[in-house]
Design a protein around this motif. Sequence first.
Motif, PDB file in Angstrom:
ATOM      1  N   ASP A  26      -2.351   1.709   1.437  1.00  0.00           N
ATOM      2  CA  ASP A  26      -2.269   3.979   1.617  1.00  0.00           C
ATOM      3  C   ASP A  26      -3.473   4.222   2.733  1.00  0.00           C
ATOM      4  O   ASP A  26      -4.421   3.365   2.367  1.00  0.00           O
ATOM      5  CB  ASP A  26      -2.505   4.747   0.589  1.00  0.00           C
ATOM      6  CG  ASP A  26      -1.175   4.162  -0.346  1.00  0.00           C
ATOM      7  OD1 ASP A  26      -0.178   4.165   0.269  1.00  0.00           O
ATOM      8  OD2 ASP A  26      -1.274   4.357  -1.675  1.00  0.00           O
ATOM      9  N   HIS A  73       6.277   9.185   3.539  1.00  0.00           N
ATOM     10  CA  HIS A  73       5.972  10.315   3.364  1.00  0.00           C
ATOM     11  C   HIS A  73       5.512  11.355   4.668  1.00  0.00           C
ATOM     12  O   HIS A  73       4.821  12.045   4.448  1.00  0.00           O
ATOM     13  CB  HIS A  73       3.953  10.444   2.315  1.00  0.00           C
ATOM     14  CG  HIS A  73       4.596   9.582   0.974  1.00  0.00           C
ATOM     15  ND1 HIS A  73       5.724   9.750   0.368  1.00  0.00           N
ATOM     16  CD2 HIS A  73       3.425   8.387   0.764  1.00  0.00           C
ATOM     17  CE1 HIS A  73       5.302   8.545  -0.300  1.00  0.00           C
ATOM     18  NE2 HIS A  73       5.042   8.069  -0.433  1.00  0.00           N
ATOM     19  N   HIS A 114      -1.136  11.914   2.781  1.00  0.00           N
ATOM     20  CA  HIS A 114      -1.066   9.882   3.551  1.00  0.00           C
ATOM     21  C   HIS A 114      -0.410   9.532   3.587  1.00  0.00           C
ATOM     22  O   HIS A 114       0.904   9.742   3.901  1.00  0.00           O
ATOM     23  CB  HIS A 114      -2.008   9.268   2.250  1.00  0.00           C
ATOM     24  CG  HIS A 114      -1.454   9.199   1.599  1.00  0.00           C
ATOM     25  ND1 HIS A 114      -0.770   9.669   0.499  1.00  0.00           N
ATOM     26  CD2 HIS A 114      -0.742   7.225   0.872  1.00  0.00           C
ATOM     27  CE1 HIS A 114       0.673   8.867  -0.423  1.00  0.00           C
ATOM     28  NE2 HIS A 114       0.096   8.071  -0.410  1.00  0.00           N
TER      29      HIS A 114
END
Length: 325
Positions: free
Chosen positions: A228, A272, A303
């Motif tokens: 991430d 995402h 993120h």
Amino acid sequence: MVAYSSIVQSSRAATPREITKLKRVNLLLIFACLSAAQTHAKQPVKTVNAPVKKNCDSGVVLKLSSGASSQGTLILAEISGAKHPQEFTAEWAGRPTPLWREAPASTTLHALLGVDLEKPAGSYEWKISWSTADGKPLACSLAVTVRAGKFPTERLTVEKQFVQPDPEQQKRAEEDAKKMQAIYDTVTPEVLWKGKFVLPLKGVSTGGNFGRRRVLNGEARSPHAGVDFPAAAGTPVYAAQSGKVVLAENLYYSGNTVVIDHGFGIHTLYAHLSEIEVHAGDPVEVSAEIGKVGATGRVTGPHLHWGLTINHARVNALQIVQRQP
Ligand SMILES: [Zn+2]
């Protein structure tokens, strides 16, 4: 262990039978500790993180960048002296290892072995087989010790609807998983990469959370298979390597997702995203913009989640940065 704790926790006196059981449990525990200490002492320190090599029949040499590796890492593998390279097959983790050559006339074959982040610690083998010009079958193998990775565990208590998708969402998530399996099952027998892998965001040097185990309301979930990078929504996301876009759509857990096939079983995933700027089937160049950071899917904030899969093995994507496969 269950018997042991149930006796310890109860306030009554233990019966003679339970005492015998307790003693046996204690003995077993002592034995387990002793044998663990012995195994540890016997472990050859030499093989840890050092390249290994093996001379096989008919001048064939196997090499691995490391004879010992941790969960979620990758190993560079090489077969040299292959007089008939097209005759070679290799196997790692129960699957055929895709092998490639740098040039059509080369007698050296290359491969990347991924150690999945959940591969149980233990000893494994990279197995090679081939046949000589007169059809004689030959085989050779090289051992790899897989050690448990050190991953943090996060325990969370959250509201039930957040943990348990409803039946419709569940169905969607299962369909997404099937789609991803089909993508990872497809090995493009073509080098689509050019040069080294790069980080998918500009101005970052590292990311986190790879391998993190999450326990939600006391129930263990799948470990976190990507890296991430916290970043503001709208930050451009770049292809880590050249390849072909094989997925560019919204998935239940990972939101707007892009998957790039780099050839020979190597795939990167970008999740995402607020926007996707490529389509499935598009060829992409290394560092080409493919979308923007966002907070789509099951996340709490913006993120980039970046994943690397090597022939189905989920490995830490940071491991391939600045490396030419
Ligand atoms: Zn993530």
